[in-house]
Design an enzyme around this catalytic site. Structure first.
Site, mmCIF file in Angstrom:
data_model
loop_
_atom_site.group_PDB
_atom_site.id
_atom_site.type_symbol
_atom_site.label_atom_id
_atom_site.label_comp_id
_atom_site.label_asym_id
_atom_site.label_seq_id
_atom_site.Cartn_x
_atom_site.Cartn_y
_atom_site.Cartn_z
ATOM 1 C CG ASP A 177 -2.240 0.648 1.012
ATOM 2 O OD1 ASP A 177 -2.247 1.881 0.927
ATOM 3 O OD2 ASP A 177 -3.272 -0.045 0.940
ATOM 4 C CG HIS A 209 -5.259 3.774 1.274
ATOM 5 N ND1 HIS A 209 -4.824 2.505 0.970
ATOM 6 C CD2 HIS A 209 -6.560 3.819 0.915
ATOM 7 C CE1 HIS A 209 -5.822 1.809 0.449
ATOM 8 N NE2 HIS A 209 -6.891 2.581 0.398
ATOM 9 C CB SER A 379 -9.397 0.715 0.352
ATOM 10 O OG SER A 379 -8.685 0.844 -0.842
#
Length: 496
Positions: A177, A209, A379
């Protein structure tokens, strides 16, 4: 930039753009394959002059050498052959030979056409942008409660997460990520940095994220598997996007690191009869257009023993048109809501394996050791599932989770031969009923457990995937989308 021949001795690889799963339209790649040339896979999100070249599996070493000689010559800008692109961007960026032979880099159109004409080339794929799949919204967390209750959540259950406190222990989870805020207090020292793939980038999550995903997987307050280790594999930059080739390189790193850890555990078992390591999982909450190379890399990593969860995508379209969502050996995860609906943005279809909470998810974030944020997207659904994979790996075999298999075919979710009938447990029962003057001179049940600890057993990715799917709650979701399974992940703690 020159290409040294020694670079190719190690591995061969691929380059494309990858990004966390955000709500942006994706397009199916176009295939152009003139007679006599290797196919060229194109994308609407292509990176200019950046390509992934994959060689055939059965190529003779002499052809490989000729191929490398061609690249080496062009790296120095031989004008007669078209040359590679400018000195700064030219050349091979990634080399892969672990799961397939290939490489990625920046090449001129003339060189690409020459590469496609070479008999050893299986296909060429234009590199593309990949991105995260999230939206920021304000709300309270609820996802953990949902994965531990089969019925619809109520006022009395929507804040209650029921779980085995040892869940995740002995399992490593590679978060491919934007990185991880490894100093966050909620990781309790269980977060570490694996590798930063993008060139000239830093070992830090400046996007948030990846930290959010890692928190859903394994943080103390927000995590499904609260004892698991999370390892940062940074493939996306601060803006939440990156190249597909960097993502493939990240998958390769995670697979290699997991294999190294497995071999060390096997050596430890051989020497001592036990090991604390129970397996490795990877999570990829990112995606782009369809990429044959990324899907192939993920499937190969799974074949190599790495359990994989991937996001389905956030475009409310068929997940089969996206990568890595289309990788059939990974667990592809769609997003659900607190009201047990498919999230409005979630991709759907036959490539989706399960759904998991993905709307208004609170978790760890970037910036400081106490940062938190509420995000939405597939996600967020994928790390719930990656966390559950780690959770189930760690508690297997147990009363809560003890499936039986014939090869990779699931026979039963719960074995008839429970651990309760093991010698150590029978001894523990007897120890409790014997007079104290006898038990005073006998070893404790706990000491016996340590002395006769069995060699750890684990599940293959195919076995665990089939068990996770079979364990999921059926027919609870509304509007799952055409071709989607109506399955919501479940940790098997509550019985009703």
């Amino acid at each position: 930039m020159s290409i040294r021949s020694s670079l190719f001795a190690a591995t061969l690889g691929v380059t494309a753009l990858a990004v966390p799963l955000v709500t942006e339209p994706h397009y199916a790649p176009k295939l152009r394959s003139p007679v006599g040339l290797a196919p060229l896979y194109e994308s609407e999100r292509a990176i200019n002059s950046s390509y992934i070249v994959v060689l055939k599996d059965d190529v003779h070493p002499s052809l490989v050498q000729n191929h490398l000689n061609f690249l080496h010559a062009n790296a120095y800008g031989a004008e007669s052959t078209g040359g590679l692109l400018g000195e700064v961007t030219a050349g091979v960026r990634h080399v892969f030979a672990r799961h397939f032979n290939g490489y990625a880099g920046a090449f001129s159109d003339a060189v690409v056409e020459q590469l496609r004409a070479m008999p050893e080339v299986e296909y060429v794929e234009r590199d593309q942008i990949v991105h995260t799949m999230t939206e920021t919204q304000k709300s309270a967390p609820w996802g953990l409660a949902r994965v531990s209750h089969r019925p619809k959540l109520t006022f009395s259950t929507f804040t209650k997460y029921l779980y085995n406190e040892q869940g995740g222990e002995g399992v490593d989870v590679y978060v491919i990520d934007t990185g991880i805020n490894v100093e966050h207090v909620e990781f309790e020292g269980r977060a570490s940095w694996g590798k930063t793939i993008p060139l000239n980038d830093v070992d830090e999550d400046n996007n948030g994220h990846g930290s959010h995903c890692a928190g859903t997987i394994a943080s103390r307050k927000y995590g499904v598997a609260k004892k698991a280790n999370v390892i940062a594999v940074k493939v996306l930059g601060s803006n939440g996007s990156g190249s597909m080739s960097d993502v493939v390189a990240g998958v390769d790193f995670a697979s290699q690191a997991a294999e190294k850890k497995l071999k060390a555990a096997q050596a430890e078992i051989k020497a001592t009869g036990k090991s604390a390591h129970k397996g490795s999982v990877a999570n990829m909450s990112l995606g782009g257009g369809k990429s044959t190379t990324l899907d192939r890399a993920v499937n190969a990593a799974v074949d190599n023993g790495l359990h994989f969860a991937v996001a389905a995508g956030n475009d409310n379209k068929d997940a089969c048109d996206y990568s890595p969502a289309a990788a059939e050996k990974a667990v592809t995860v769609g997003a659900s809501t607190l009201g047990d609906e498919r999230a409005y943005f979630s991709n759907f279809g036959k490539c989706v394996d399960v759904f998991a909470p993905g709307l208004n998810i609170l978790s760890t974030y970037k910036g400081n050791p106490n940062a938190i944020a509420t995000l939405s997207g597939t996600s967020m659904a994928s790390p719930h599932t990656a966390g559950l994979l780690a959770y189930l790996l760690s508690i297997y075999p147990s009363k809560e989770f003890n499936p039986t298999f014939q090869a990779d075919r699931l026979l039963s979710l719960q074995s008839d031969e429970q651990a309760i009938f093991s010698f150590s447990n029978i001894y523990a029962v007897a120890h409790d009923v014997l007079p104290r003057w006898i038990t005073a001179v006998l070893p404790s049940p706990r000491a016996l457990d340590i002395a006769v600890a069995p060699v750890p057993v684990t599940l293959s990715p195919a076995q665990l995937k089939s068990a996770l799917v079979a364990l999921s709650s059926e027919d609870l979701l509304t509007d799952v989308g055409a071709g989607s399974p109506n399955l919501l992940i479940f940790n098997n703690v509550t019985q009703v």
